[in-house]
Design a protein around this motif. Structure first.
Motif, PDB file in Angstrom:
ATOM      1  N   ASP A  33       0.946  12.054  19.044  1.00  0.00           N
ATOM      2  CA  ASP A  33       1.931  11.192  19.684  1.00  0.00           C
ATOM      3  C   ASP A  33       1.264  10.546  20.893  1.00  0.00           C
ATOM      4  O   ASP A  33       0.323  11.105  21.466  1.00  0.00           O
ATOM      5  CB  ASP A  33       3.139  12.024  20.137  1.00  0.00           C
ATOM      6  N   LEU A  34       1.761   9.372  21.283  1.00  0.00           N
ATOM      7  CA  LEU A  34       1.226   8.706  22.476  1.00  0.00           C
ATOM      8  C   LEU A  34       1.825   9.322  23.737  1.00  0.00           C
ATOM      9  O   LEU A  34       1.303   9.164  24.831  1.00  0.00           O
ATOM     10  CB  LEU A  34       1.582   7.210  22.437  1.00  0.00           C
ATOM     11  N   ASN A  35       2.940  10.005  23.567  1.00  0.00           N
ATOM     12  CA  ASN A  35       3.666  10.570  24.700  1.00  0.00           C
ATOM     13  C   ASN A  35       3.043  11.920  25.098  1.00  0.00           C
ATOM     14  O   ASN A  35       3.247  12.940  24.439  1.00  0.00           O
ATOM     15  CB  ASN A  35       5.134  10.733  24.263  1.00  0.00           C
ATOM     16  N   GLN A  36       2.284  11.889  26.217  1.00  0.00           N
ATOM     17  CA  GLN A  36       1.545  13.084  26.649  1.00  0.00           C
ATOM     18  C   GLN A  36       2.497  14.248  26.966  1.00  0.00           C
ATOM     19  O   GLN A  36       2.229  15.396  26.601  1.00  0.00           O
ATOM     20  CB  GLN A  36       0.715  12.735  27.901  1.00  0.00           C
ATOM     21  N   ALA A  37       3.618  13.941  27.632  1.00  0.00           N
ATOM     22  CA  ALA A  37       4.550  15.016  28.021  1.00  0.00           C
ATOM     23  C   ALA A  37       5.093  15.717  26.775  1.00  0.00           C
ATOM     24  O   ALA A  37       5.254  16.951  26.747  1.00  0.00           O
ATOM     25  CB  ALA A  37       5.694  14.431  28.838  1.00  0.00           C
ATOM     26  N   ARG A  38       5.380  14.930  25.738  1.00  0.00           N
ATOM     27  CA  ARG A  38       5.927  15.509  24.510  1.00  0.00           C
ATOM     28  C   ARG A  38       4.887  16.430  23.845  1.00  0.00           C
ATOM     29  O   ARG A  38       5.210  17.540  23.416  1.00  0.00           O
ATOM     30  CB  ARG A  38       6.334  14.390  23.545  1.00  0.00           C
ATOM     31  N   ILE A  39       3.642  15.965  23.809  1.00  0.00           N
ATOM     32  CA  ILE A  39       2.589  16.786  23.202  1.00  0.00           C
ATOM     33  C   ILE A  39       2.349  18.049  24.042  1.00  0.00           C
ATOM     34  O   ILE A  39       2.196  19.150  23.496  1.00  0.00           O
ATOM     35  CB  ILE A  39       1.289  15.954  23.026  1.00  0.00           C
ATOM     36  N   ASP A  40       2.364  17.898  25.363  1.00  0.00           N
ATOM     37  CA  ASP A  40       2.205  19.082  26.236  1.00  0.00           C
ATOM     38  C   ASP A  40       3.293  20.104  25.928  1.00  0.00           C
ATOM     39  O   ASP A  40       3.038  21.306  25.872  1.00  0.00           O
ATOM     40  CB  ASP A  40       2.271  18.681  27.715  1.00  0.00           C
ATOM     41  N   SER A  69      -1.601  16.832  19.375  1.00  0.00           N
ATOM     42  CA  SER A  69      -2.627  16.148  20.156  1.00  0.00           C
ATOM     43  C   SER A  69      -2.208  14.712  20.487  1.00  0.00           C
ATOM     44  O   SER A  69      -1.365  14.123  19.797  1.00  0.00           O
ATOM     45  CB  SER A  69      -3.922  16.135  19.328  1.00  0.00           C
ATOM     46  N   THR A  70      -2.825  14.171  21.523  1.00  0.00           N
ATOM     47  CA  THR A  70      -2.633  12.739  21.810  1.00  0.00           C
ATOM     48  C   THR A  70      -3.820  11.929  21.288  1.00  0.00           C
ATOM     49  O   THR A  70      -3.846  10.710  21.434  1.00  0.00           O
ATOM     50  CB  THR A  70      -2.490  12.481  23.333  1.00  0.00           C
ATOM     51  N   ASP A  71      -4.787  12.608  20.702  1.00  0.00           N
ATOM     52  CA  ASP A  71      -5.950  11.890  20.168  1.00  0.00           C
ATOM     53  C   ASP A  71      -5.601  11.356  18.769  1.00  0.00           C
ATOM     54  O   ASP A  71      -5.950  11.929  17.737  1.00  0.00           O
ATOM     55  CB  ASP A  71      -7.164  12.831  20.099  1.00  0.00           C
TER      56      ASP A  71
END
Ligand code: NAD
Ligand code: UGA
Length: 464
Positions: A33-40, A69-71
């Motif tokens: 996902d592009l959303n870092q908070a969601r992936i965290d 991951s955000t990658d």
């Protein structure tokens, strides 16, 4: 090792691909996902969505064959199959605003796949999309890809319902798949059939052409929502005549041609998809110059809006035509029980109407965070601003707290913890202003018992 990438770590991508990892230990599943908070959050102890049974599945496979991951690029590069599970909200502006699906997220994800893929891929449309979107995806992929790379596109819409997602994914009524009816398309489809067949009986995996599969998803949601609007329309007749909507639903539902499910009258359906998908169908019908068809499906949404307004008006009328400065305990804010999701929840519209009537709202929901409630109420288009919300809404940490000094209780979500055995209604009654009103918008309470305690009870679909 077969590798799957899922683009979009939301309510669909997260649970559906986590279940694949859980059922197939030999497949590496990476959800991006592009959303870092969601992936965290997916990588933490507190997952970003509440769904019964989800924690166990994620915690069992995370770090083994399930990764978040955000990658995005790396996950696309190494994948054999790529699920596209991004959001497809209703367009807010431009052509088709308020009706058409916004396909920008689908297109961005598709272009990314085309740009970074160095090997052939099977691309699976998991998001709910307008009919023939797979054609646009194919055109983009083929126009942008490097020579020698092949893309096969499949449609594999998701039918899970929130609150029962894991159960639905483990034991679906059916899994639907569509492909181009070419040897390559059919071969790609077989790969996906082989994955689902690991835990789903083969006869429940239905295959068909791409366009039927895409349209079937919109059709299924439209038919489900249409049943709710139908029973809600009947609930208005029940209230005016003395008929009881539960009895009418039972009488009709025992006819095997009608069936008992999805005939529960309510304050109106919510959730991120029913309204969006019906409006999408309305837009499609208009584009196809089928105005009567468009009007037919539009009426399902119109009835839903009417139901929310109708119930709110009943509250105001019953409270002697004014709710100004009256404390109203609103129990439940999620669009249904067992989820923290509030998208298009009927509670949002009802709060907005009641704030405009100058009520003091005490809101409690077991799973929706307070800041989400506030954010929903100040969202543009809802009809209430930050100043009004601050002045008129307080968020409580229990149903008991919400009900203290209240003139009325409104049940907006059918959480089990609001049912008769779960809450002490005697205690609640004692803490309220008198006369103490209770409005059951979900048909979960025992009105005669509440009346014995002293409550004045008003139930959706019942005249008293
Ligand atoms: P969601 O908003 O919860 O999740 C979508 C995610 O995709 C977001 O986290 C977003 O950041 C991410 N995303 C968007 N563009 C991206 C990109 N280019 N690259 C990487 N990530 C990207 O949405 P959802 O509820 O999971 O719904 C997804 C789709 O599934 C929709 O089409 C919806 O109609 C359909 N659907 C939803 C449900 C449901 O119960 N929510 C059920 C069946 C089908
Ligand atoms: C719905 C469909 O049930 C799923 O099959 C579909 O995959 C999903 O939409 C989607 O495409 O997003 P969901 O919205 O999660 O799932 O939940 P539902 O159980 O369908 O409930 C939707 C709304 O209708 C809720 O507000 C619920 O309270 C209401 N409802 C449902 C009623 O008012 N009465 C009923 O009898 C049933």
């Amino acid at each position: 090792m077969l590798k799957i990438c899922c683009i979009g770590a939301g309510y669909v991508g997260g649970p559906s691909c986590a279940v694949i990892a859980f059922k197939c230990h030999d497949i590496k599943v990476t959800i991006v996902d592009l959303n870092q908070a969601r992936i965290d959050a997916w990588n933490s102890d507190r997952l970003p969505i509440y769904e019964p049974g989800l924690d166990e599945i994620v915690f069992a496979r995370r770090g083994k064959n399930l990764f978040f991951s955000t990658d995005v690029d790396e996950a696309i590069r190494e994948a054999d199959l790529i699920f596209v599970s991004v959001n497809t909200p209703t367009k807010k502006s431009g052509m088709g605003a308020g009706m058409a699906a916004d396909l920008a997220y689908i297109e961005t994800a598709t272009r990314r796949i085309a740009q970074v893929a160095t090997t052939s891929k099977i691309v699976i449309e998991k998001s709910t999309v307008p009919c023939r979107t797979a054609q646009s995806m194919r055109t983009i992929l083929e126009a942008n890809s490097t020579k020698g790379i092949r893309f096969d596109i499949l449609s594999n819409p998701e039918f899970l319902a929130e609150g029962t997602a894991i159960q639905d994914l483990f034991h679906p009524d059916r899994v639907l798949m569509g492909c181009l009816q070419t040897p390559e398309g059919l071969a790609a489809q077989q790969k996906l059939v082989d994955i689902y067949s690991r835990w789903i009986p083969r006869e429940r995996v239905i295959t068909m052409n791409l366009w039927s599969s895409e349209l079937s998803k919109l059709a299924a949601n439209a038919l489900l929502a249409q049943r709710i609007s139908s029973i809600n329309a009947l609930s208005a007749i029940c209230e005016a005549t003395g008929a009881d909507v539960d009895e009418v639903a039972y009488a009709c539902g025992t006819d095997s041609r009608i069936g008992p499910k999805f005939l529960k009258a309510s304050v109106g359906f919510g959730g991120s998809c029913f309204q969006k998908d019906i409006l999408n169908l309305v837009y499609l019908s208009e584009q196809l110059f089928l105005p009567e068809v468009a009007a037919y499906w539009k009426s399902v949404v119109t009835m839903n809006e009417y139901q929310k307004m109708r119930f709110t008006h009943r509250i105001v009328r019953t409270l002697f035509n004014t709710v100004t400065n009256k404390r109203i305990a609103l129990l439940g804010f999620a669009f249904k029980k067992d989820t923290g999701d509030t998208r298009e929840s009927a509670a949002i519209t009802m709060c907005s109407y009641l704030i405009q009537e100058h009520a003091q709202l005490a809101v409690y929901d077991p799973k929706v965070p307070p800041k989400q409630i506030i954010a929903d109420l100040i969202e543009p288009g809802v009809g209430t601003n930050e100043v009004e919300v601050k002045k008129h809404v307080s968020i409580c940490s229990s149903a008991y707290e919400a009900c203290v000094d209240a003139d009325a209780i409104v049940i907006c979500t059918e959480w089990d913890e609001f049912k008769m055995g779960a809450l002490d209604y005697q205690r609640i009654y004692a803490s309220m202003n008198k006369p103490a009103f209770i409005f059951d918008g979900r048909l979960i309470l025992d009105a005669p018992k509440l009346r014995e305690i002293g409550f004045k009870v008003e139930t959706i679909g019942k005249s008293t």
